[in-house]
Design a protein around this motif. Structure first.
Motif, short mmCIF file in Angstrom:
data_model
loop_
_atom_site.label_atom_id
_atom_site.label_comp_id
_atom_site.label_asym_id
_atom_site.label_seq_id
_atom_site.Cartn_x
_atom_site.Cartn_y
_atom_site.Cartn_z
N LYS A 104 0.82 -1.22 0.00
CA LYS A 104 0.00 0.00 0.00
C LYS A 104 0.86 1.27 0.00
O LYS A 104 0.48 2.26 -0.61
CB LYS A 104 -0.91 0.03 1.22
CG LYS A 104 -1.82 -1.16 1.37
CD LYS A 104 -2.99 -1.09 0.44
CE LYS A 104 -4.07 -2.07 0.84
NZ LYS A 104 -3.82 -3.44 0.45
N GLY A 105 1.99 1.23 0.67
CA GLY A 105 2.87 2.40 0.70
C GLY A 105 3.29 2.80 -0.70
O GLY A 105 3.24 3.97 -1.08
N ARG A 106 3.69 1.84 -1.48
CA ARG A 106 4.10 2.12 -2.85
C ARG A 106 2.91 2.52 -3.72
O ARG A 106 3.01 3.43 -4.55
CB ARG A 106 4.81 0.91 -3.45
CG ARG A 106 5.42 1.20 -4.78
CD ARG A 106 6.51 0.22 -5.12
NE ARG A 106 6.96 0.46 -6.49
CZ ARG A 106 7.58 -0.42 -7.23
NH1 ARG A 106 7.88 -1.60 -6.72
NH2 ARG A 106 7.94 -0.13 -8.45
N ALA B 149 -11.42 -11.72 -3.67
CA ALA B 149 -10.50 -12.80 -3.33
C ALA B 149 -11.29 -14.06 -2.95
O ALA B 149 -12.17 -14.00 -2.10
CB ALA B 149 -9.60 -12.40 -2.17
N ARG B 150 -10.93 -15.13 -3.57
CA ARG B 150 -11.58 -16.40 -3.24
C ARG B 150 -11.07 -16.97 -1.91
O ARG B 150 -11.74 -17.76 -1.26
CB ARG B 150 -11.36 -17.40 -4.35
CG ARG B 150 -12.01 -16.94 -5.67
CD ARG B 150 -12.58 -18.05 -6.44
NE ARG B 150 -13.31 -17.83 -7.67
CZ ARG B 150 -13.95 -16.80 -8.12
NH1 ARG B 150 -13.97 -15.70 -7.45
NH2 ARG B 150 -14.59 -16.80 -9.26
N ASP B 151 -9.87 -16.52 -1.49
CA ASP B 151 -9.27 -16.96 -0.23
C ASP B 151 -8.35 -15.85 0.28
O ASP B 151 -8.09 -14.89 -0.44
CB ASP B 151 -8.52 -18.29 -0.41
CG ASP B 151 -7.38 -18.20 -1.40
OD1 ASP B 151 -6.43 -17.41 -1.15
OD2 ASP B 151 -7.40 -18.92 -2.40
N PRO B 152 -7.83 -15.97 1.51
CA PRO B 152 -7.02 -14.90 2.10
C PRO B 152 -5.73 -14.57 1.36
O PRO B 152 -5.17 -13.49 1.56
CB PRO B 152 -6.71 -15.41 3.51
CG PRO B 152 -7.73 -16.45 3.80
CD PRO B 152 -8.11 -17.05 2.47
N SER B 153 -5.25 -15.44 0.50
CA SER B 153 -3.97 -15.21 -0.16
C SER B 153 -3.98 -14.01 -1.11
O SER B 153 -2.93 -13.50 -1.47
CB SER B 153 -3.51 -16.46 -0.93
OG SER B 153 -4.34 -16.68 -2.06
N MET B 154 -5.16 -13.53 -1.51
CA MET B 154 -5.26 -12.39 -2.42
C MET B 154 -5.91 -11.16 -1.77
O MET B 154 -6.24 -10.21 -2.45
CB MET B 154 -6.06 -12.77 -3.67
CG MET B 154 -5.31 -13.67 -4.62
SD MET B 154 -3.83 -12.89 -5.29
CE MET B 154 -4.51 -11.51 -6.19
N SER B 155 -6.10 -11.20 -0.47
CA SER B 155 -6.78 -10.11 0.23
C SER B 155 -5.81 -9.42 1.17
O SER B 155 -5.24 -10.07 2.05
CB SER B 155 -7.97 -10.67 1.01
OG SER B 155 -8.69 -9.63 1.63
N PHE B 156 -5.63 -8.11 0.97
CA PHE B 156 -4.67 -7.33 1.76
C PHE B 156 -5.36 -6.08 2.30
O PHE B 156 -5.16 -4.98 1.79
CB PHE B 156 -3.45 -6.97 0.91
CG PHE B 156 -2.81 -8.17 0.26
CD1 PHE B 156 -1.96 -8.98 0.99
CD2 PHE B 156 -3.09 -8.49 -1.06
CE1 PHE B 156 -1.38 -10.08 0.40
CE2 PHE B 156 -2.52 -9.60 -1.66
CZ PHE B 156 -1.66 -10.40 -0.92
N LEU B 157 -6.18 -6.26 3.32
CA LEU B 157 -6.96 -5.15 3.86
C LEU B 157 -6.20 -4.44 4.98
O LEU B 157 -5.56 -5.08 5.80
CB LEU B 157 -8.29 -5.67 4.43
CG LEU B 157 -9.19 -6.44 3.46
CD1 LEU B 157 -10.47 -6.86 4.19
CD2 LEU B 157 -9.51 -5.62 2.23
#
Length: 170
Positions: A40-42, A77-85
C-alpha cells in the motif's frame, strides 16, 4: 453508445509503477482496487507522485474491521492469499506517509451492506436491456459464486469484519 469514442483512452499498467510523469493528473481515483495490493505504501506513493500539487485522491475501498478475519470467498478474493486489507488507522497512516492530508472520510458500511443485501436477495444479479437480452454485470465477471460472495460480504459487514470507506485527500 454514448458517442465518446474519441474522448477516451484505455491504458494497461502497473499500479505500483504508474506509466505517467510526475504531476500528470488533477485527480486520481481508485475504487475497489487496493484490497488486492499488498504494498500500500508504494501504491499510494505512486498515486501521490502522479498528482499535481493540490490534486485530489478519491478512494472508495474496503478496510478490515475489528470483528476478525473475513469469511471467504469474496468478490476480490476467493481466499485470504489475495486479500490485503488495512484497518482504519493503518489506512490513515499509509495516506499520511505518502504525503496526503485527508479532507473527508466517510464510512459507507451501512449503505454498502444494504446494496449487498439486495444483491444477495437476487435483485441486481441479472439485468435485461431494452431488447430483453442479458446485460453484462457482476455475474459476468464473478460467475456463479456471486451469490455466495455477496452473502459473505454482507455477513462480514454485519459482523464488523470489513468496512467500506470513501476518502478524499489532497
Amino acid at each position: 453508445r454514448l458517442g465518446l469514442d474519441g474522448a477516451l483512452t484505455y491504458l494497461h499498467g502497473d499500479a505500483l509503477n504508474l506509466p505517467f510523469p510526475e504531476g500528470a493528473f488533477d485527480v486520481v481515483w481508485t475504487q475497489h482496487t487496493a484490497m488486492n495490493i499488498p504494498d500500500k505504501g508504494r501504491l499510494y506513493g505512486e498515486m501521490r507522485r502522479v498528482l499535481k500539487p493540490g490534486g485530489i485522491l478519491a478512494v472508495y475501498d474496503v478496510l478490515s474491521g475489528p470483528g476478525g478475519e473475513p469469511h471467504f470467498p469474496l468478490p476480490w478474493a476467493r481466499d485470504p492469499s489475495m486479500s490485503f486489507l488495512l484497518h482504519e488507522e493503518g489506512m490513515r497512516r499509509c495516506l499520511a506517509d505518502a504525503g496526503f492530508v485527508v479532507q473527508e472520510w466517510r464510512d459507507t458500511t451501512l449503505s454498502g451492506r444494504d446494496w449487498f443485501r439486495a444483491l444477495a436477495a437476487g435483485k441486481g444479479t441479472a439485468q435485461s436491456g431494452r431488447d430483453g437480452k442479458a446485460v453484462p454485470g457482476l455475474q459476468t465477471i464473478l460467475g456463479p459464486e456471486l451469490r455466495v460472495m455477496s452473502k459473505n460480504v454482507m455477513r462480514n459487514l454485519d459482523e464488523g469484519r470489513i468496512a467500506l470507506v470513501e476518502i478524499l485527500a489532497r
